[in-house]
Scaffold this active site. Structure first.
Site, PDB file in Angstrom:
ATOM      1  N   LYS A   1       0.827  -1.210   0.000  1.00 31.37           N
ATOM      2  CA  LYS A   1       0.000   0.000   0.000  1.00 31.37           C
ATOM      3  C   LYS A   1       0.858   1.256   0.000  1.00 31.37           C
ATOM      4  O   LYS A   1       0.495   2.249  -0.617  1.00 31.37           O
ATOM      5  CB  LYS A   1      -0.980  -0.009   1.172  1.00 31.37           C
ATOM      6  CG  LYS A   1      -2.079  -1.042   0.978  1.00 31.37           C
ATOM      7  CD  LYS A   1      -3.360  -0.728   1.709  1.00 31.37           C
ATOM      8  CE  LYS A   1      -4.452  -1.691   1.227  1.00 31.37           C
ATOM      9  NZ  LYS A   1      -5.743  -1.472   1.802  1.00 31.37           N
TER      10      LYS A   1
ATOM     11  N   LYS B   1      -2.607  -8.741  -6.611  1.00 34.71           N
ATOM     12  CA  LYS B   1      -3.989  -9.134  -6.319  1.00 34.71           C
ATOM     13  C   LYS B   1      -4.968  -8.130  -6.931  1.00 34.71           C
ATOM     14  O   LYS B   1      -4.630  -6.959  -7.111  1.00 34.71           O
ATOM     15  CB  LYS B   1      -4.227  -9.289  -4.816  1.00 34.71           C
ATOM     16  CG  LYS B   1      -4.455  -8.022  -4.069  1.00 34.71           C
ATOM     17  CD  LYS B   1      -5.159  -8.285  -2.737  1.00 34.71           C
ATOM     18  CE  LYS B   1      -5.463  -6.934  -2.097  1.00 34.71           C
ATOM     19  NZ  LYS B   1      -6.431  -6.943  -1.051  1.00 34.71           N
TER      20      LYS B   1
ATOM     21  N   LYS C   1     -10.146  -3.202  -5.605  1.00 33.68           N
ATOM     22  CA  LYS C   1     -11.181  -2.286  -6.089  1.00 33.68           C
ATOM     23  C   LYS C   1     -10.652  -0.879  -6.301  1.00 33.68           C
ATOM     24  O   LYS C   1     -11.220  -0.102  -7.060  1.00 33.68           O
ATOM     25  CB  LYS C   1     -12.399  -2.293  -5.169  1.00 33.68           C
ATOM     26  CG  LYS C   1     -12.130  -2.006  -3.703  1.00 33.68           C
ATOM     27  CD  LYS C   1     -13.434  -2.000  -2.934  1.00 33.68           C
ATOM     28  CE  LYS C   1     -13.451  -2.900  -1.722  1.00 33.68           C
ATOM     29  NZ  LYS C   1     -12.352  -2.776  -0.765  1.00 33.68           N
TER      30      LYS C   1
HETATM   31  N1  AQP Z   1      -8.037 -10.184  -4.895  1.00 42.10           N
HETATM   32  C1  AQP Z   1      -8.552 -10.767  -3.825  1.00 42.10           C
HETATM   33  N2  AQP Z   1      -8.661 -12.106  -3.758  1.00 42.10           N
HETATM   34  C2  AQP Z   1      -9.207 -12.696  -2.677  1.00 42.10           C
HETATM   35  N3  AQP Z   1      -9.681 -12.029  -1.637  1.00 42.10           N
HETATM   36  C3  AQP Z   1      -9.615 -10.689  -1.655  1.00 42.10           C
HETATM   37  N4  AQP Z   1      -9.999  -9.721  -0.796  1.00 42.10           N
HETATM   38  C4  AQP Z   1      -9.702  -8.520  -1.297  1.00 42.10           C
HETATM   39  N5  AQP Z   1      -9.132  -8.649  -2.501  1.00 42.10           N
HETATM   40  C5  AQP Z   1      -9.049  -9.986  -2.749  1.00 42.10           C
HETATM   41  C6  AQP Z   1     -10.657  -9.992   0.472  1.00 42.10           C
HETATM   42  O1  AQP Z   1     -11.776  -9.111   0.551  1.00 42.10           O
HETATM   43  C7  AQP Z   1     -11.978  -8.775   1.914  1.00 42.10           C
HETATM   44  C8  AQP Z   1     -12.251  -7.311   2.030  1.00 42.10           C
HETATM   45  O2  AQP Z   1     -11.128  -6.592   1.632  1.00 42.10           O
HETATM   46  P1  AQP Z   1     -11.027  -5.057   1.989  1.00 42.10           P
HETATM   47  O3  AQP Z   1     -11.915  -4.276   1.144  1.00 42.10           O
HETATM   48  O4  AQP Z   1     -11.230  -4.864   3.429  1.00 42.10           O
HETATM   49  O5  AQP Z   1      -9.546  -4.691   1.752  1.00 42.10           O
HETATM   50  P2  AQP Z   1      -8.529  -5.153   0.713  1.00 42.10           P
HETATM   51  O6  AQP Z   1      -8.071  -6.534   1.014  1.00 42.10           O
HETATM   52  O7  AQP Z   1      -7.477  -4.101   0.687  1.00 42.10           O
HETATM   53  O8  AQP Z   1      -9.386  -5.194  -0.629  1.00 42.10           O
HETATM   54  P3  AQP Z   1      -9.156  -4.376  -1.924  1.00 42.10           P
HETATM   55  O9  AQP Z   1     -10.218  -4.720  -2.900  1.00 42.10           O
HETATM   56  O10 AQP Z   1      -7.741  -4.582  -2.382  1.00 42.10           O
HETATM   57  O11 AQP Z   1      -9.390  -2.903  -1.436  1.00 42.10           O
HETATM   58  P4  AQP Z   1      -8.505  -1.622  -1.651  1.00 42.10           P
HETATM   59  O12 AQP Z   1      -8.316  -1.528  -3.138  1.00 42.10           O
HETATM   60  O13 AQP Z   1      -9.287  -0.506  -1.079  1.00 42.10           O
HETATM   61  O14 AQP Z   1      -7.211  -1.850  -0.927  1.00 42.10           O
HETATM   62  C9  AQP Z   1     -10.773  -9.241   2.701  1.00 42.10           C
HETATM   63  O15 AQP Z   1     -11.119 -10.387   3.443  1.00 42.10           O
HETATM   64  C10 AQP Z   1      -9.781  -9.597   1.638  1.00 42.10           C
HETATM   65  O16 AQP Z   1      -8.988 -10.686   2.040  1.00 42.10           O
END
Ligand code: AQP
Length: 331
Positions: free
Chosen positions: A114, A196, A199
Site C-alpha cells: 500500500k 492481487k 477495487k
Molecule cells: N483479490 C482478492 N482475492 C481474494 N480475496 C480478496 N480480498 C480482497 N481482494 C481480494 C478480500 O476481501 C476482503 C475485504 O477486503 P477489503 O476491502 O477490506 O480490503 P482489501 O483486502 O485491501 O481489498 P481491496 O479490494 O484490495 O481494497 P482496496 O483496493 O481498497 O485496498 C478481505 O477479506 C480480503 O482478504
C-alpha cells in the site's frame, strides 16, 4: 447461552466490490450465516488510510451495505454495522497499540504494497491499521475471521497481540483464527496477474466490479493478460490463465483438472469467452437485487442502526473489561 462460534469480518467501502472481494470474502460470509454468530462490518475507519472524498465515501458506505445485502447477507441471521458507529474500535485500538511492536508491523506485506501505491501519503494509520483490525476482531470475541488469502498475515498478527495481552492479564481475549475454504483462491489483477485484484486499482481493466454489465465483463476477460502458449492448464509462469481458471472454478465448483479437461484443444479465445459469460450470468441476480436496495435509503438506515445497537452491546462489555485490566478507573 448460544454455543455457536463467533465470526467477525469487514470490508472497506473504497469502491464497488470486485470479484476478488466476492470470491475471497463475501461468498464465505454468506455461507457461514447458518452455522455461526456473524458480525460483519463496513470498515469505513480503515478506508481513510487512503485519501477519500467525503461525499464519495458516504455513498460508498451505503452502496457497500446494499451490496453485502444483495450478495446474500441476511439481517435475520447476521449482524451488519458501520465500523465508525462503534467508538470502542478506536478505543481498543489505542490500548492494543501499546502491546504491538514496531518490528512486527514493519513486516506486514500489505503495508509495503500500500505504501508503494500511495507514495504521496504514507501515513501512520497505513502502518498501524492491522492494530485497528485486531481491535475489530477482539472486541467481538471472534473465534473465526473469514478473509481472503491476502489477509492471513494480519490475522496471525492479531493472534500474537491477543496471546501477548493474555500472557500479561490472564485469559481475556478469544484467540481468533483465519477462516478460509479449502481451495479458496486469491483473485489476481487481470492486467497484471502477479498483483492481487483490488477495487481501488487505478487501472479499470485490472478488476471486475460485482455490478458490472455483461459486455464490460466479457471485454475485460478477453483483454486480460495471459501467456502465449495457448493451452489451458494451471501451471508455473501462467499467472493470467491460472487466475481465470480459479475464477471459473469458484463459479462452477469444478477442480482445476476438470477445467483443464473441459478446455483441452480449445485455445484461450474460447476459454476466455466462457469465463466471461458464466461470470456475467452469475453476477446478474446480485446486480438486480442491489439496484432495488440502493434506492431504499430508509431500509438501509434501519439495517445499520439495528446493527450498531447490537454491536455496541458486545463492544462496550469487552472494552469495560480491558480498561479495568490495564488500570483505567471505570467511567
Ligand atoms: N483479490 C482478492 N482475492 C481474494 N480475496 C480478496 N480480498 C480482497 N481482494 C481480494 C478480500 O476481501 C476482503 C475485504 O477486503 P477489503 O476491502 O477490506 O480490503 P482489501 O483486502 O485491501 O481489498 P481491496 O479490494 O484490495 O481494497 P482496496 O483496493 O481498497 O485496498 C478481505 O477479506 C480480503 O482478504
Amino acid at each position: 447461552m448460544d454455543d455457536k462460534k463467533r465470526v467477525l469480518s469487514g470490508i472497506q467501502p473504497t469502491g464497488i466490490f470486485t470479484i476478488g472481494n466476492y470470491f475471497g470474502a463475501i461468498k464465505n460470509w454468506v455461507s457461514m450465516q447458518d452455522e455461526y454468530l456473524c458480525n460483519y462490518m463496513i470498515a469505513d475507519m480503515h478506508s481513510i488510510t487512503v485519501k477519500q472524498d467525503p461525499v464519495v465515501l458516504k455513498n460508498n458506505v451505503l452502496s457497500s451495505l446494499a451490496l453485502s445485502l444483495a450478495c446474500g447477507i441476511d439481517i435475520k441471521k447476521s449482524n451488519i454495522f458501520i465500523q465508525s458507529h462503534i467508538s470502542e474500535h478506536a478505543e481498543l485500538c489505542w490500548v492494543l497499540s501499546s502491546f504491538s511492536q514496531f518490528g512486527e508491523l514493519s513486516r506486514m506485506t500489505q503495508f509495503k504494497d500500500k505504501s508503494e501505491n500511495n507514495k504521496e501519503n504514507i501515513n501512520a494509520a497505513l502502518f498501524t491499521y492491522p492494530i485497528l483490525q485486531t481491535a475489530d476482531i477482539l472486541l467481538y470475541n471472534a473465534n473465526l475471521v473469514p478473509v481472503g488469502a491476502d489477509q492471513k498475515q494480519h490475522i496471525e498478527l492479531s493472534r500474537n497481540i491477543a496471546i501477548r495481552f493474555n500472557g500479561i492479564y490472564g485469559d481475556i481475549f478469544t484467540i481468533p483464527e483465519a477462516f478460509m475454504n479449502i481451495g479458496q483462491a486469491k483473485i489476481m489483477s487481470l492486467s497484471d496477474p502477479i498483483k492481487k485484484m483490488s477495487k481501488s486499482d487505478k487501472n479499470q481493466n485490472g478488476f471486475i466490479g460485482i455490478l458490472e454489465e455483461k459486455d464490460s465483463i466479457i471485454k475485460k476477460i478477453k483483454k486480460s493478460v495471459t501467456d502465449s502458449e495457448g493451452i489451458v492448464y494451471f501451471g508455473e509462469g501462467k499467472d493470467g490463465i491460472n487466475n481465470l481458471i480459479d475464477i471459473y472454478s469458484s463459479i462452477m465448483d469444478k477442480t482445476r483438472e476438470d477445467i483443464q479437461q473441459e478446455f483441452e484443444g480449445k485455445g484461450y479465445g474460447n476459454f476466455k469467452l466462457k469465463v466471461g459469460e458464466v461470470l456475467a450470468d452469475y453476477l446478474e441476480p446480485i446486480r438486480i437485487k442491489y439496484n432495488s436496495l440502493i434506492n431504499d435509503r430508509s431500509y438501509l438506515e434501519e439495517c445499520y442502526k439495528t446493527g450498531a445497537l447490537y454491536a455496541r452491546k458486545i463492544a462496550t462489555e469487552t472494552l469495560k473489561k480491558i480498561y479495568d485490566k490495564v488500570g483505567f478507573i471505570g467511567r
